[in-house]
Each structure stands twice: as structure tokens, then as C-alpha cells.
Design a protein around this motif. Structure first.
Motif, mmCIF file in Angstrom:
data_model
loop_
_atom_site.group_PDB
_atom_site.id
_atom_site.type_symbol
_atom_site.label_atom_id
_atom_site.label_comp_id
_atom_site.label_asym_id
_atom_site.label_seq_id
_atom_site.Cartn_x
_atom_site.Cartn_y
_atom_site.Cartn_z
ATOM 1 N N UNK A 155 28.003 -23.552 103.549
ATOM 2 C CA UNK A 155 27.770 -24.841 104.185
ATOM 3 C C UNK A 155 28.805 -24.987 105.307
ATOM 4 N N UNK A 156 28.394 -25.192 106.460
ATOM 5 C CA UNK A 156 29.205 -25.252 107.657
ATOM 6 C C UNK A 156 29.359 -27.131 107.827
ATOM 7 N N UNK A 157 30.702 -27.737 107.680
ATOM 8 C CA UNK A 157 30.683 -29.050 107.737
ATOM 9 C C UNK A 157 30.873 -29.158 109.309
ATOM 10 N N UNK A 158 30.076 -29.581 109.946
ATOM 11 C CA UNK A 158 30.129 -30.185 111.426
ATOM 12 C C UNK A 158 29.823 -28.876 112.343
ATOM 13 N N UNK A 159 29.579 -29.396 113.379
ATOM 14 C CA UNK A 159 29.165 -28.285 114.647
ATOM 15 C C UNK A 159 30.266 -27.502 114.766
ATOM 16 N N UNK A 160 31.628 -28.029 114.902
ATOM 17 C CA UNK A 160 32.632 -27.135 115.127
ATOM 18 C C UNK A 160 32.766 -25.944 114.236
ATOM 19 N N UNK A 161 32.664 -26.384 112.919
ATOM 20 C CA UNK A 161 32.804 -25.270 111.863
ATOM 21 C C UNK A 161 31.652 -24.309 111.905
ATOM 22 N N UNK A 162 30.479 -24.794 112.509
ATOM 23 C CA UNK A 162 29.301 -23.976 112.562
ATOM 24 C C UNK A 162 29.656 -22.944 113.727
ATOM 25 N N UNK A 163 30.069 -23.454 114.701
ATOM 26 C CA UNK A 163 30.294 -22.498 115.797
ATOM 27 C C UNK A 163 31.419 -21.586 115.793
ATOM 28 N N UNK A 164 32.530 -22.077 114.923
ATOM 29 C CA UNK A 164 33.276 -20.988 114.443
ATOM 30 C C UNK A 164 33.099 -20.082 113.496
ATOM 31 N N UNK A 165 31.871 -20.496 112.650
ATOM 32 C CA UNK A 165 31.617 -19.759 111.442
ATOM 33 C C UNK A 165 30.783 -18.463 111.772
ATOM 34 N N UNK A 166 29.956 -18.780 112.782
ATOM 35 C CA UNK A 166 28.919 -17.524 113.352
ATOM 36 C C UNK A 166 29.681 -16.378 113.555
ATOM 37 N N UNK A 167 30.584 -16.306 114.440
ATOM 38 C CA UNK A 167 31.407 -14.999 114.751
ATOM 39 C C UNK A 167 31.975 -14.314 113.655
ATOM 40 N N UNK A 168 32.635 -15.350 112.817
ATOM 41 C CA UNK A 168 33.186 -15.059 111.387
ATOM 42 C C UNK A 168 32.009 -14.158 110.593
ATOM 43 N N UNK A 169 30.831 -14.577 110.563
ATOM 44 C CA UNK A 169 30.004 -13.940 109.673
ATOM 45 C C UNK A 169 29.595 -12.430 110.300
ATOM 46 N N UNK A 170 29.395 -12.625 111.697
ATOM 47 C CA UNK A 170 29.248 -11.254 112.436
ATOM 48 C C UNK A 170 30.389 -10.240 112.012
ATOM 49 N N UNK A 171 31.544 -10.783 112.091
ATOM 50 C CA UNK A 171 32.681 -9.891 111.688
ATOM 51 C C UNK A 171 32.680 -9.436 110.144
ATOM 52 N N UNK A 172 31.749 -10.252 109.566
ATOM 53 C CA UNK A 172 31.802 -9.981 108.144
ATOM 54 C C UNK A 172 30.806 -8.828 107.686
ATOM 55 N N UNK A 173 29.958 -8.720 108.753
ATOM 56 C CA UNK A 173 28.830 -7.564 108.587
ATOM 57 C C UNK A 173 27.446 -8.421 108.416
ATOM 58 N N UNK A 174 27.442 -9.386 108.859
ATOM 59 C CA UNK A 174 25.955 -10.239 108.697
ATOM 60 C C UNK A 174 25.322 -9.967 110.322
ATOM 61 N N UNK A 175 24.110 -9.814 110.280
ATOM 62 C CA UNK A 175 23.398 -9.570 111.512
ATOM 63 C C UNK A 175 22.884 -11.101 111.991
ATOM 64 N N UNK A 176 23.307 -11.337 113.348
ATOM 65 C CA UNK A 176 22.976 -12.741 113.714
ATOM 66 C C UNK A 176 21.539 -12.531 114.488
ATOM 67 N N UNK A 177 20.946 -13.542 114.595
ATOM 68 C CA UNK A 177 19.679 -13.496 115.395
ATOM 69 C C UNK A 177 20.156 -14.036 116.645
ATOM 70 N N UNK A 178 19.124 -13.736 117.742
ATOM 71 C CA UNK A 178 19.436 -14.309 119.071
ATOM 72 C C UNK A 178 18.088 -15.087 119.534
ATOM 73 N N UNK A 179 18.397 -16.101 120.229
ATOM 74 C CA UNK A 179 19.666 -16.722 120.506
ATOM 75 C C UNK A 179 20.334 -17.347 119.305
#
Ligand code: SF4
Length: 259
Positions: A173-197
Motif C-alpha cells: 500500500x503506497x501512502x500518497x503519490x510521492x510514496x507511489x513514485x518512490x516505490x515503483x523503481x524500488x519494486x523494479x530493483x527488487x525484481x518485479x516487472x513494471x508495465x509501460x507506461x
């Protein structure tokens, strides 16, 4: 054993990787809680801890990075952006001792995810149930705004914490847009595939990600329980309750992608 404090981004990367390799969340928490890799944030967190707010002047402030806390086998991980200067930076526990936390813990308690409806200090008896809580940036930033460089320097701590939680984590659960934006590259770094866009933040928005092992993680957006949002009615108790009910359902695999 706690390592010497990390003072550079590469030391953060090395220490976080070593803690993850040891399989120990406790090690990661211990090492991250002495980190000094962001000079501006080190200065700020320590200055605030000395100056204090008048209403807390009798208390000893934590004044250090605030590690993740809660269930080491959590299905739900709650990610905020950073600790508050007189909240987590004072008490040493994220969302503890501030108004945002009052709202958050009341909702978690209503949802059966926290033992108590309040979170006031590290020894208050509060306990998270199937939940872990962590900040994307572990030090309190001036004006609640870390710089992009500070956010990126802190990223390995969260990447490795999510790696350690991966066997059980089903929802973030990402609390707020800033956390969401910070979280996406974290998840990519943890091995999860991110969709585009890149998926956009919204209250109740859900994105499902898979890692190379086929593990699925749902990312769920939630407005931050800041006073700015709760005073204005942008975020109500029922909206927060709905998000945590959604998180519980996603953790049980009872609902899937909606947006
Ligand atoms: S923000 Fe993160 S990387 Fe920077 S000093 Fe604090 S714990 Fe270390």
C-alpha cells in the motif's frame, strides 16, 4: 553485529545487500538505523532532535533513520515517503506520535491489522498484524521533501527489505503519490516487472506486478493520511477503511487488477 555507519550510496548498497544475503530483517534494520549517507538529512534529523518541539521538550528524540517495523512475515506492506520530524524522528517508529499516524492506526485497528487504535511510542504495546510498515526515505526531510538524490540513495534499504519480505508479501500500500513514485523503481530493483507506461497513482488504484519466479505483488494506492487530506475531506475514514479492506482481499487473492 551492526556495521559501521554507511556514509555513501555505494556503502548503502553494499550493506543492504549483505543484510539481505544474511536473510535478516533485524540486521537490515540495525544497519539502516545508523546510516549517515545523506549529509543534509543527517544534519536535519539531528538538529530537530536537539531543538525539539516545545510540547516534546522533556523527551529524548530518536534523531536517526527510522527502520521498518511490524510483522517479518507480512502479507501487507505499507510504504510512506519519510518519517515526520516530530513523529517518527522523535519516537523512532514510523507513523508513531503524529497526526497522520493517529488516522492510520485507527483505520488499521478497525481493519484488524493493528492491535491498538493508536501508536504513540515504541513501548506502547502496539503490534501490527500481518502488516509491515516502512518509509521509502528513512530520515525525516526538511519540509517533508527529500531530494531525488536522497530518495535514490535510500532506495537499497527498501529494495532489500522487500526482497526479504517477498516470500509472504502480497500487497504493498503506497501512502500518497510521492510514496507511489518512490516505490515503483524500488519494486523494479527488487525484481518485479513494471508495465509501460508507468502506472499512475490514484486512491484505490491497483497494479499487479510479477517477478521472475512468478510471484505476484499488488500495489495499491491510498491518499496519504496527512492533515491536509483529512481536514479537507479529501481522505475520509470510510475511504481509508475501504482501502484496507481492499488490501485484505488482495492479500487473500480475492480480487485482482482494477486499474
Ligand atoms: S535517508 Fe536513507 S540513505 Fe539517507 S541517511 Fe537516511 S537512512 Fe541513510
Amino acid at each position: 553485529m551492526t556495521a559501521a555507519p554507511a556514509r555513501t550510496r555505494s556503502q548503502v548498497e553494499r550493506q543492504a545487500a549483505a543484510a539481505a544475503a544474511s536473510g535478516s530483517l533485524e540486521q537490515l534494520s540495525a544497519d539502516s538505523s545508523v546510516c549517515r549517507a545523506c549529509p543534509r538529512l543527517v544534519q536535519w534529523r539531528e538538529d530537530v532532535a536537539v531543538a525539539k518541539r516545545r510540547s516534546f521538550e522533556a523527551q529524548a528524540y530518536w534523531g536517526r533513520p527510522v527502520p521498518g517495523w511490524g510483522d517479518p512475515s507480512a502479507a501487507i506492506v505499507i510504504v510512506g515517503l519519510a518519517p515526520a520530524a516530530h513523529g517518527g524522528n522523535r519516537t523512532g517508529r514510523i507513523f508513531t506520535g503524529d497526526r497522520s499516524g493517529d488516522w492510520l492506526f485507527a483505520a488499521l485497528h478497525r481493519a484488524g491489522l493493528a492491535a491498538l487504535p493508536t501508536s504513540t511510542s515504541v513501548d506502547d504495546g502496539q503490534r501490527l498484524i500481518g502488516v509491515r510498515m516502512v518509509a521509502a526515505v528513512r530520515c525525516a526531510p526538511p519540509a517533508n521533501k527529500p531530494t531525488p538524490a536522497e530518495r535514490d540513495t535510500c532506495r537499497p534499504w527498501l529494495v532489500r527489505e522487500l526482497e526479504l519480505l517477498a516470500p509472504t508479501a502480497r500487497v504493498v500500500v503506497a501512502l500518497g503519490g510521492f510514496a507511489w513514485q518512490a516505490l515503483l523503481p524500488v519494486l523494479a530493483g527488487a525484481g518485479y516487472r513494471l508495465p509501460r507506461p508507468s502506472p499512475r497513482f490514484g486512491h484505490g488504484a491497483v497494479v499487479e506486478l510479477a517477478d521472475a519466479d512468478g510471484r505476484v505483488l499488488s500495489v495499491l494506492g491510498c491518499y496519504h493520511p496527512s492533515q491536509q487530506n483529512t481536514f479537507t475531506g479529501k481522505l475520509t475514514e470510510s475511504m481509508l477503511d475501504a482501502v484496507f479492506e481492499q488490501a485484505r482481499q488482495l492479500a487473500r487473492g480475492e480480487s485482482r487488477v482494477t486499474g
